[in-house]
Design a protein around this motif. Sequence first.
Motif, PDB file in Angstrom:
ATOM      1  N   THR A 184      16.863  -2.685  -2.344  1.00  0.00           N
ATOM      2  CA  THR A 184      17.576  -1.872  -1.357  1.00  0.00           C
ATOM      3  C   THR A 184      16.619  -1.730  -0.178  1.00  0.00           C
ATOM      4  O   THR A 184      15.616  -1.031  -0.261  1.00  0.00           O
ATOM      5  N   VAL A 185      16.919  -2.427   0.911  1.00  0.00           N
ATOM      6  CA  VAL A 185      15.949  -2.669   1.980  1.00  0.00           C
ATOM      7  C   VAL A 185      16.252  -1.813   3.209  1.00  0.00           C
ATOM      8  O   VAL A 185      17.367  -1.859   3.744  1.00  0.00           O
ATOM      9  N   VAL A 186      15.266  -1.058   3.649  1.00  0.00           N
ATOM     10  CA  VAL A 186      15.394  -0.246   4.864  1.00  0.00           C
ATOM     11  C   VAL A 186      15.525  -1.183   6.065  1.00  0.00           C
ATOM     12  O   VAL A 186      14.730  -2.106   6.257  1.00  0.00           O
ATOM     13  N   GLU A 187      16.531  -0.914   6.909  1.00  0.00           N
ATOM     14  CA  GLU A 187      16.870  -1.792   8.023  1.00  0.00           C
ATOM     15  C   GLU A 187      16.772  -1.010   9.334  1.00  0.00           C
ATOM     16  O   GLU A 187      17.730  -0.365   9.779  1.00  0.00           O
ATOM     17  N   LEU A 188      15.591  -1.054   9.956  1.00  0.00           N
ATOM     18  CA  LEU A 188      15.359  -0.336  11.219  1.00  0.00           C
ATOM     19  C   LEU A 188      14.738  -1.261  12.266  1.00  0.00           C
ATOM     20  O   LEU A 188      13.643  -1.012  12.774  1.00  0.00           O
ATOM     21  N   PRO A 189      15.439  -2.323  12.658  1.00  0.00           N
ATOM     22  CA  PRO A 189      14.840  -3.287  13.587  1.00  0.00           C
ATOM     23  C   PRO A 189      14.552  -2.720  14.969  1.00  0.00           C
ATOM     24  O   PRO A 189      13.588  -3.143  15.615  1.00  0.00           O
ATOM     25  N   ARG A 190      15.349  -1.756  15.415  1.00  0.00           N
ATOM     26  CA  ARG A 190      15.120  -1.219  16.766  1.00  0.00           C
ATOM     27  C   ARG A 190      14.042  -0.141  16.783  1.00  0.00           C
ATOM     28  O   ARG A 190      13.736   0.403  17.845  1.00  0.00           O
ATOM     29  N   HIS A 191      13.456   0.128  15.637  1.00  0.00           N
ATOM     30  CA  HIS A 191      12.315   1.041  15.560  1.00  0.00           C
ATOM     31  C   HIS A 191      11.031   0.279  15.239  1.00  0.00           C
ATOM     32  O   HIS A 191      10.046   0.869  14.802  1.00  0.00           O
ATOM     33  N   SER A 192      11.061  -1.018  15.513  1.00  0.00           N
ATOM     34  CA  SER A 192       9.909  -1.849  15.180  1.00  0.00           C
ATOM     35  C   SER A 192       8.669  -1.469  15.983  1.00  0.00           C
ATOM     36  O   SER A 192       7.547  -1.708  15.540  1.00  0.00           O
ATOM     37  N   HIS A 193       8.865  -0.858  17.158  1.00  0.00           N
ATOM     38  CA  HIS A 193       7.717  -0.427  17.968  1.00  0.00           C
ATOM     39  C   HIS A 193       6.839   0.560  17.211  1.00  0.00           C
ATOM     40  O   HIS A 193       5.650   0.709  17.518  1.00  0.00           O
ATOM     41  N   ALA A 194       7.418   1.253  16.249  1.00  0.00           N
ATOM     42  CA  ALA A 194       6.674   2.210  15.424  1.00  0.00           C
ATOM     43  C   ALA A 194       6.931   1.926  13.948  1.00  0.00           C
ATOM     44  O   ALA A 194       7.046   2.833  13.141  1.00  0.00           O
ATOM     45  N   GLY A 195       7.009   0.637  13.606  1.00  0.00           N
ATOM     46  CA  GLY A 195       7.371   0.235  12.263  1.00  0.00           C
ATOM     47  C   GLY A 195       6.528   0.855  11.152  1.00  0.00           C
ATOM     48  O   GLY A 195       7.081   1.367  10.174  1.00  0.00           O
ATOM     49  N   PRO A 196       5.190   0.839  11.269  1.00  0.00           N
ATOM     50  CA  PRO A 196       4.393   1.441  10.187  1.00  0.00           C
ATOM     51  C   PRO A 196       4.700   2.926   9.977  1.00  0.00           C
ATOM     52  O   PRO A 196       4.707   3.410   8.844  1.00  0.00           O
ATOM     53  N   HIS A 197       4.962   3.624  11.065  1.00  0.00           N
ATOM     54  CA  HIS A 197       5.302   5.048  10.981  1.00  0.00           C
ATOM     55  C   HIS A 197       6.587   5.257  10.186  1.00  0.00           C
ATOM     56  O   HIS A 197       6.644   6.084   9.261  1.00  0.00           O
ATOM     57  N   TYR A 198       7.622   4.503  10.528  1.00  0.00           N
ATOM     58  CA  TYR A 198       8.904   4.684   9.854  1.00  0.00           C
ATOM     59  C   TYR A 198       8.883   4.129   8.430  1.00  0.00           C
ATOM     60  O   TYR A 198       9.556   4.660   7.552  1.00  0.00           O
ATOM     61  N   ALA A 199       8.094   3.091   8.201  1.00  0.00           N
ATOM     62  CA  ALA A 199       7.942   2.610   6.833  1.00  0.00           C
ATOM     63  C   ALA A 199       7.288   3.671   5.956  1.00  0.00           C
ATOM     64  O   ALA A 199       7.677   3.867   4.802  1.00  0.00           O
ATOM     65  N   ASP A 248       0.824  -1.216   0.000  1.00  0.00           N
ATOM     66  CA  ASP A 248       0.000   0.000   0.000  1.00  0.00           C
ATOM     67  C   ASP A 248       0.855   1.262   0.000  1.00  0.00           C
ATOM     68  O   ASP A 248       0.474   2.279  -0.600  1.00  0.00           O
ATOM     69  N   LEU A 249       2.003   1.207   0.679  1.00  0.00           N
ATOM     70  CA  LEU A 249       2.878   2.371   0.750  1.00  0.00           C
ATOM     71  C   LEU A 249       3.671   2.581  -0.534  1.00  0.00           C
ATOM     72  O   LEU A 249       4.263   3.645  -0.722  1.00  0.00           O
ATOM     73  N   GLY A 250       3.711   1.579  -1.394  1.00  0.00           N
ATOM     74  CA  GLY A 250       4.404   1.725  -2.666  1.00  0.00           C
ATOM     75  C   GLY A 250       5.780   1.104  -2.733  1.00  0.00           C
ATOM     76  O   GLY A 250       6.524   1.345  -3.696  1.00  0.00           O
ATOM     77  N   LEU A 263       7.450   6.924   6.334  1.00  0.00           N
ATOM     78  CA  LEU A 263       8.333   8.058   6.104  1.00  0.00           C
ATOM     79  C   LEU A 263       9.556   7.707   5.258  1.00  0.00           C
ATOM     80  O   LEU A 263      10.095   8.564   4.551  1.00  0.00           O
ATOM     81  N   SER A 264       9.999   6.462   5.338  1.00  0.00           N
ATOM     82  CA  SER A 264      11.280   6.114   4.719  1.00  0.00           C
ATOM     83  C   SER A 264      11.229   6.126   3.198  1.00  0.00           C
ATOM     84  O   SER A 264      12.172   6.593   2.545  1.00  0.00           O
ATOM     85  N   LEU A 265      10.158   5.614   2.622  1.00  0.00           N
ATOM     86  CA  LEU A 265      10.110   5.532   1.159  1.00  0.00           C
ATOM     87  C   LEU A 265      10.096   6.911   0.504  1.00  0.00           C
ATOM     88  O   LEU A 265      10.865   7.138  -0.455  1.00  0.00           O
ATOM     89  N   PRO A 266       9.289   7.870   0.963  1.00  0.00           N
ATOM     90  CA  PRO A 266       9.369   9.205   0.351  1.00  0.00           C
ATOM     91  C   PRO A 266      10.761   9.830   0.473  1.00  0.00           C
ATOM     92  O   PRO A 266      11.218  10.515  -0.453  1.00  0.00           O
ATOM     93  N   TYR A 267      11.430   9.599   1.597  1.00  0.00           N
ATOM     94  CA  TYR A 267      12.784  10.140   1.755  1.00  0.00           C
ATOM     95  C   TYR A 267      13.725   9.553   0.704  1.00  0.00           C
ATOM     96  O   TYR A 267      14.482  10.274   0.042  1.00  0.00           O
ATOM     97  N   LEU A 268      13.672   8.241   0.549  1.00  0.00           N
ATOM     98  CA  LEU A 268      14.549   7.600  -0.421  1.00  0.00           C
ATOM     99  C   LEU A 268      14.219   8.044  -1.844  1.00  0.00           C
ATOM    100  O   LEU A 268      15.122   8.239  -2.670  1.00  0.00           O
ATOM    101  N   ARG A 269      12.958   8.205  -2.132  1.00  0.00           N
ATOM    102  CA  ARG A 269      12.578   8.661  -3.478  1.00  0.00           C
ATOM    103  C   ARG A 269      13.055  10.093  -3.734  1.00  0.00           C
ATOM    104  O   ARG A 269      13.497  10.416  -4.843  1.00  0.00           O
ATOM    105  N   ARG A 270      12.972  10.959  -2.727  1.00  0.00           N
ATOM    106  CA  ARG A 270      13.488  12.318  -2.889  1.00  0.00           C
ATOM    107  C   ARG A 270      14.998  12.283  -3.112  1.00  0.00           C
ATOM    108  O   ARG A 270      15.531  13.016  -3.953  1.00  0.00           O
ATOM    109  N   ALA A 271      15.686  11.441  -2.343  1.00  0.00           N
ATOM    110  CA  ALA A 271      17.132  11.334  -2.496  1.00  0.00           C
ATOM    111  C   ALA A 271      17.493  10.781  -3.872  1.00  0.00           C
ATOM    112  O   ALA A 271      18.457  11.225  -4.502  1.00  0.00           O
ATOM    113  N   ALA A 272      16.716   9.814  -4.352  1.00  0.00           N
ATOM    114  CA  ALA A 272      16.974   9.243  -5.670  1.00  0.00           C
ATOM    115  C   ALA A 272      16.729  10.274  -6.772  1.00  0.00           C
ATOM    116  O   ALA A 272      17.485  10.353  -7.749  1.00  0.00           O
ATOM    117  N   THR A 273      15.688  11.070  -6.604  1.00  0.00           N
ATOM    118  CA  THR A 273      15.409  12.123  -7.582  1.00  0.00           C
ATOM    119  C   THR A 273      16.524  13.159  -7.584  1.00  0.00           C
ATOM    120  O   THR A 273      16.978  13.618  -8.645  1.00  0.00           O
TER     121      THR A 273
END
Length: 307
Positions: A258-273, A32-34, A275-285
């Motif tokens: 290219t896999v985001v690796e944030l195991p110690r943020h699993s308590h808020a995993g959906p939140h960081y998932a 769903d997040l893309g 946010l992470s993809l838009p950041y990576l897409r901006r960086a890629a652009t």
Amino acid sequence: MSHGPATDLRFGYGTNGLADLRLDDALGLLADLGYDGVGLTLDHMHLDPLAPDLAARTRRVAHRLDTLGLGVTVETGARYVLDPRRKHGPSFLDADPEDRARRVDLLLRAVRVAADLGAHAVHCFSGITPPGTDRDTAWKRFAESLVPVLEAAGASGVPLAVEPEPGHLLATVADFHHLRRTLGDPDNLGLTLDIGHCQCLEPLPPAECVRAAAPWLRHVQIEDMRRGVHEHLPFGDGDIDFPPVLAALAATGYQGLTVVELPRHSHAGPHYAELSLPYLRRAATAAARTGECPAPEHQVTPEGSTR
């Protein structure tokens, strides 16, 4: 062969950062997040590699991945899947041959799962050298343990991708090359490159690490990190300049996730998932356009949670 821009990179998120979600829910969230795929850590809550009917359960996951259009890599870094009292135990380096055999068996299971899922690689790491064990002995145990795994990987057509892990016997890319030479440079032995680990302790900057590792690159993990501190951080919380890294990665022709690796943020995993993809897409652009880093957005920790 011409290589595409950084915007053609395929991003995934690791299930070890979504440990509070059922696997079906985690896969649905990522689709769903893309995201393009998932780094699937075999663990008791996510395709338990030791529970009965593994082949049948794997087929169901394969169908789910296919339905959602997600690629996959199989990761084997679950903390307590083999030993409920010892993190990442037993390892390839343990003195007891039966303990080493249990780790080998986990990897053999992972190779079968990866083949059934159509995964692009199976990830593993060496483990920490046990107290009282000299490095030569540790290297000998590790290399010998990997032989049957590499044979299985070769037969299945899924490469084994060994990750340099700070504090482990195999801690750096140079250590990976030592292992590769020890084993006779087998075709089915590749490298998992964690971009944060490059920032943490490699002598080269992360983008240079990517370029130097290109011929052996089979899997990539990504997160932010600070120099000298092995702490996986959300994007924007560390020191890494990501557009040059992504530009370098795209230039290698790397085709995996290219896999985001944030195991110690699993308590808020959906939140960081989210946010992470838009950041990576901006960086890629930014990498595709100018190579300049976009201004990082502050990643707010959800109310009431702790890191």
